[in-house]
Design a protein around this motif. Structure first.
Motif, short mmCIF file in Angstrom:
data_model
loop_
_atom_site.label_atom_id
_atom_site.label_comp_id
_atom_site.label_asym_id
_atom_site.label_seq_id
_atom_site.Cartn_x
_atom_site.Cartn_y
_atom_site.Cartn_z
N THR A 34 0.85 -1.20 0.00
CA THR A 34 0.00 0.00 0.00
C THR A 34 0.88 1.24 0.00
O THR A 34 1.80 1.35 0.82
N LEU A 35 0.61 2.16 -0.93
CA LEU A 35 1.32 3.44 -0.97
C LEU A 35 0.53 4.45 -0.15
O LEU A 35 -0.60 4.82 -0.50
N GLU A 36 1.12 4.91 0.92
CA GLU A 36 0.44 5.87 1.79
C GLU A 36 0.22 7.20 1.07
O GLU A 36 1.10 7.70 0.38
N GLY A 37 -0.99 7.73 1.24
CA GLY A 37 -1.32 9.03 0.66
C GLY A 37 -1.74 9.01 -0.79
O GLY A 37 -2.11 10.04 -1.34
N GLN A 38 -1.70 7.84 -1.44
CA GLN A 38 -2.05 7.75 -2.85
C GLN A 38 -3.48 7.21 -3.01
O GLN A 38 -4.01 6.55 -2.12
N ASP A 39 -4.06 7.52 -4.17
CA ASP A 39 -5.37 6.99 -4.51
C ASP A 39 -5.32 6.42 -5.91
O ASP A 39 -4.22 6.14 -6.42
N HIS A 40 -6.47 6.27 -6.57
CA HIS A 40 -6.49 5.63 -7.88
C HIS A 40 -5.78 6.47 -8.95
O HIS A 40 -5.40 5.94 -9.99
N GLY A 41 -5.59 7.73 -8.68
CA GLY A 41 -4.93 8.61 -9.64
C GLY A 41 -3.42 8.63 -9.51
O GLY A 41 -2.78 9.66 -9.78
N VAL A 42 -2.82 7.53 -9.15
CA VAL A 42 -1.37 7.48 -8.92
C VAL A 42 -0.57 7.81 -10.16
O VAL A 42 0.59 8.24 -10.07
N LEU A 43 -1.15 7.64 -11.35
CA LEU A 43 -0.39 7.95 -12.57
C LEU A 43 -0.04 9.43 -12.65
O LEU A 43 0.86 9.81 -13.41
N HIS A 44 -0.74 10.26 -11.87
CA HIS A 44 -0.38 11.68 -11.80
C HIS A 44 0.80 11.91 -10.86
O HIS A 44 1.33 13.03 -10.78
N HIS A 45 1.19 10.87 -10.14
CA HIS A 45 2.31 10.95 -9.19
C HIS A 45 3.26 9.78 -9.42
O HIS A 45 3.48 8.95 -8.52
N PRO A 46 3.83 9.68 -10.61
CA PRO A 46 4.62 8.50 -10.96
C PRO A 46 5.84 8.30 -10.07
O PRO A 46 6.30 7.16 -9.90
N GLU A 47 6.33 9.38 -9.48
CA GLU A 47 7.50 9.24 -8.61
C GLU A 47 7.19 8.38 -7.40
O GLU A 47 8.10 7.79 -6.79
N ALA A 48 5.91 8.28 -7.04
CA ALA A 48 5.53 7.42 -5.90
C ALA A 48 5.70 5.95 -6.23
O ALA A 48 5.91 5.12 -5.34
N LEU A 49 5.62 5.62 -7.52
CA LEU A 49 5.75 4.23 -7.94
C LEU A 49 7.18 3.83 -8.26
O LEU A 49 7.52 2.64 -8.25
N ARG A 50 8.02 4.81 -8.55
CA ARG A 50 9.35 4.49 -9.08
C ARG A 50 10.18 3.57 -8.20
O ARG A 50 10.68 2.54 -8.69
N PRO A 51 10.37 3.87 -6.89
CA PRO A 51 11.25 2.98 -6.09
C PRO A 51 10.72 1.55 -6.05
O PRO A 51 11.50 0.58 -6.16
N LEU A 52 9.41 1.41 -5.92
CA LEU A 52 8.81 0.11 -5.81
C LEU A 52 8.96 -0.68 -7.11
O LEU A 52 9.36 -1.86 -7.12
N LEU A 53 8.66 -0.04 -8.24
CA LEU A 53 8.76 -0.72 -9.51
C LEU A 53 10.20 -1.00 -9.91
O LEU A 53 10.51 -2.05 -10.48
N ASN A 54 11.09 -0.05 -9.64
CA ASN A 54 12.50 -0.28 -9.96
C ASN A 54 13.02 -1.53 -9.24
O ASN A 54 13.72 -2.35 -9.84
#
Length: 271
Positions: A247-267
């Protein structure tokens, strides 16, 4: 940063537009309803320093055509197979690639892996399954009603129906959306909605089938998202042997507007 745009041809002759960004191992990014490749472009740019991020317009969207007049959801898997085949040119000799899917794009990615497409690692953000235990499911005839509205060119009604039954938005919120500048974007993609609905089957996460999926799976949701979609996301991770749920804290379904939130996890997951 080098960006190239090209097309591949799907099994029925439909031309699928794709865009490559960056260099390295390929990862295909799949958007959900009301998305084309432009809406995942920011995530592609975020991943590009470490990967060749490949976005594409699902059929009938952006620069992709659509030769299917019957909304056969199997065509979507043919399209992704064609994109994977092209993407594997930059990948290992095995022809396997990693895939990330958002919302119904996550459902598409999951179903593609379950159908045996050459996916080696699968990450999804809030795949839009609707567990009956979490909220009322759409009517069993939602697909047919959408097809009928699209056939009558009633785009506003089709978008309203989808947002009401599939997404579960209240009427007041939809009225606000109708008054916004974004409504034209939604109605412009209304003709693709039957595909998004058809992907879901009975809307339940396919936990029985997922139990036999033998690849690494990462299922991610946001702490601010509706509970029903988080319940479905967790169910996906728990059904896959060794599946990971984050779970990404503070994020909602619009995470594509905040791609930096996904970067560490996906990398970390895709490396």
């Amino acid at each position: 940063m080098k960006i190239t745009v090209e097309t591949v041809t799907s099994a029925d002759g439909t031309r699928i537009a794709l865009e490559r960004t960056g260099s390295g191992a390929p990862v295909i990014l799949v958007g959900g309803a009301f998305n084309d490749r432009s809406t995942v472009a920011a995530l592609a740019a975020t991943l590009a320093p470490d990967f060749t991020a490949i976005t594409y317009d699902r059929r009938g969207r952006g620069d992709s055509t659509n030769n299917d007049g019957d909304f056969d959801v199997n065509r979507e898997f043919d399209d992704l197979a064609a994109v994977i085949e092209r993407a594997s040119d930059d990948g290992p000799a095995s022809g396997m690639v990693s895939v990330f899917g958002h919302s119904s794009g996550g459902v598409l990615a999951i179903e593609a892996a379950l159908r045996g497409l050459p996916v080696e690692r699968l990450a999804v953000y809030e795949p839009s399954y609707i567990p009956a235990s979490a909220r009322p499911q759409p009517g069993a005839d939602l697909y047919e009603r959408l097809v009928r509205l699209i056939g009558q060119d009633q785009r506003d009604d089709a978008v309203t129906l989808f947002q009401t039954e599939a997404v579960g938005l209240p009427a007041a919120m939809i009225e606000g959306m109708q008054a916004s500048d974004f409504w034209g974007w939604f109605t412009g993609l209304a003709h693709t909605l039957p595909y998004d609905v058809a992907l879901h089957g009975d809307y339940e996460p396919p936990v029985g089938r997922l139990a036999g999926l033998g690849i690494p799976v990462l299922a991610v949701d946001g702490s601010q998202s509706p509970q029903w979609i988080r319940t479905g996301t967790r169910a996906v991770a728990e059904a896959v042997p060794g599946g990971r749920y984050v779970t990404l804290e503070g994020q909602d379904h619009g995470v594509l507007h905040h791609p930096e939130a996904l970067r560490p996890l996906l990398n970390a997951f895709l490396a």
